[in-house]
Scaffold this active site. Structure first.
Site, short mmCIF file in Angstrom:
data_model
loop_
_atom_site.label_atom_id
_atom_site.label_comp_id
_atom_site.label_asym_id
_atom_site.label_seq_id
_atom_site.Cartn_x
_atom_site.Cartn_y
_atom_site.Cartn_z
N TYR A 124 35.88 -41.53 -9.16
CA TYR A 124 34.66 -40.55 -8.64
C TYR A 124 34.52 -41.87 -7.32
CZ TYR A 124 33.69 -38.80 -13.21
OH TYR A 124 34.13 -37.50 -14.26
N LYS A 171 45.85 -44.85 -19.92
CA LYS A 171 46.65 -44.21 -19.64
C LYS A 171 47.92 -45.29 -18.86
CE LYS A 171 49.01 -40.30 -19.96
NZ LYS A 171 48.69 -39.76 -21.23
N ASP A 204 45.21 -40.33 -24.31
CA ASP A 204 45.55 -39.01 -24.99
C ASP A 204 45.16 -39.13 -26.69
OD1 ASP A 204 46.94 -40.39 -23.77
OD2 ASP A 204 48.69 -38.44 -24.64
N ASP A 228 33.43 -40.48 -18.76
CA ASP A 228 32.81 -39.38 -18.75
C ASP A 228 32.99 -38.71 -19.56
OD1 ASP A 228 31.43 -36.76 -17.04
OD2 ASP A 228 32.14 -37.49 -15.62
N ASP A 232 31.07 -37.32 -23.56
CA ASP A 232 30.07 -36.06 -24.21
C ASP A 232 31.32 -35.60 -26.02
OD1 ASP A 232 28.85 -35.78 -21.74
OD2 ASP A 232 29.82 -33.73 -21.65
#
Ligand code: NAI
Length: 336
Positions: A124, A171, A204, A228, A232
């Protein structure tokens, strides 16, 4: 004590839920002087700028900010006001708790975890360019400074809240340099918090574990994009976007807002669930040291949700934003 609070109504359902939250906060009797400021599409229309300088100044000069969601077009248009605000004001930590609520039935009971998202860099950073037509590069920036800062925030949050474990989500198996650095920084900061357990989980696998057994996690810390997306997801574990609060925290400054967006599909119809922003208002009261008022509002929200008669459409009810807000205010116990 009286507080000065910047109030940003925002776009879509923003003005409806901001108005509801303001009424609930005022009903506690706490003295608040509101300084209204604009951001988002509404600011573009009124000021010719989606993020006017006057809004940034208001956030800096007041005790805290309560913000409604702001719209960002997909693929075109101005840069996200949220991302810009977080970067310009160095609101480096995005605190997103996910806790089961009484009366809100979901697959899991007693979920109680916190997602802590690095808020200023990663993908971002806003560094995107077209190399040649058909080839675009987006730069994912990870720095030692920001990684150590967010890791420290995560451990301090765990300690303050009496939590036992911090998990770094990453990751680093694929993004060896960038997420390798993030993970190293978390490991390093963990050495200063020997009272808190530390482990790590590949993003993951973290997504799979969250939907199969969310109790595996306590405090989760991660870079911007992972935070982000996973926040959610964790919102979905406890009743959805309508009930999930957040805080964007910097040094001595904070903006409190719901995790959700402007909900254009229901905007202007009086159907929005204001709970997420009311709970964000509770986080704001705690930030200001107003514990008693925060507890009273929390109890009132729990009472209304548990009774189950008055609830908005996203939670399976038929009540309007106004009816729900009135019920929460009616359920507020007297001040001690
Ligand atoms: P969204 O969160 O606005 O909506 C997703 C779904 O959740 C919709 O069906 C909506 O009706 C529902 N929903 C969200 N909040 C609700 C509430 N309080 N009560 C009842 N239902 C609710 O996400 P979407 O549609 O992807 O984004 C819409 C706009 O919001 C975009 O322009 C996006 O950039 C912006 N956005 C702004 C954020 C912010 O200001 N912090 C955060 C996320 C998105």
């Amino acid at each position: 004590m009286s507080y000065s609070i910047t109030l940003i109504p925002g776009d879509g359902i923003g003005p409806e839920i901001v108005d509801a939250t303001r009424q609930v906060l005022e009903a506690t009797g706490i003295e608040i002087e509101w300084l209204e400021a604009s951001a988002g599409l509404s600011a573009l229309e009124s000021h010719g700028d989606p993020l006017p300088e006057s809004t940034l100044e208001a956030v800096k000069s007041t005790d805290a900010t309560l913000k409604g969601p702001t719209a960002t077009a997909k693929g075109t248009g101005f840069r996200s006001v949220n991302v810009a605000m977080r970067q310009k004001l160095e609101l480096y930590a995005n605190y997103r708790p996910a806790r089961s609520l009484p009366g809100v039935k979901t697959r899991f009971e007693d979920v109680d975890l916190v997602v802590i998202r690095e808020n200023t860099e990663g993908l971002y950073s806003g560094l995107e360019h077209t190399v040649v037509p058909g080839v675009v590069e987006s730069l994912r920036v990870i720095t030692t400074k920001a990684s150590r800062r967010i890791a420290k925030f995560a451990f301090e949050t765990a300690r303050r809240q009496g939590r036992s474990r911090v998990t770094c989500v990453h990751k680093a198996n694929i993004l060896k340099l960038s997420d390798g650095l993030f993970l190293d920084c978390c490991h390093d900061i963990a050495k200063d918090f020997t009272d808190i357990e530390f482990d790590d989980c590949i993003v993951d696998a973290a997504a799979m574990k969250l939907v199969s057994n969310p109790h595996t996690f306590d405090v989760m810390v991660m870079e911007n994009l992972f935070g982000d997306i996973l926040s959610d997801l964790t919102s979905g574990l406890v009743g959805g976007l309508g009930v999930t609060p957040s805080a964007n925290v910097g040094d001595g400054m904070a903006i409190f807002e719901a995790v959700h967006g402007t909900a254009p599909d229901i905007a202007g119809q009086g159907l929005a669930n204001p709970t997420a922003l009311i709970l964000s208002g509770i986080l704001m009261l705690r930030f200001l040291g107003e514990k008693e008022a925060a507890d009273r509002i929390e109890q009132a929200v729990h009472t209304v949700l548990e009774a189950g008669q008055i609830r908005t459409g996203d939670l399976g009810g038929t009540s309007s934003t106004v009816q729900y807000t009135e019920a929460v205010i009616a359920a507020l116990g007297p001040a001690n």
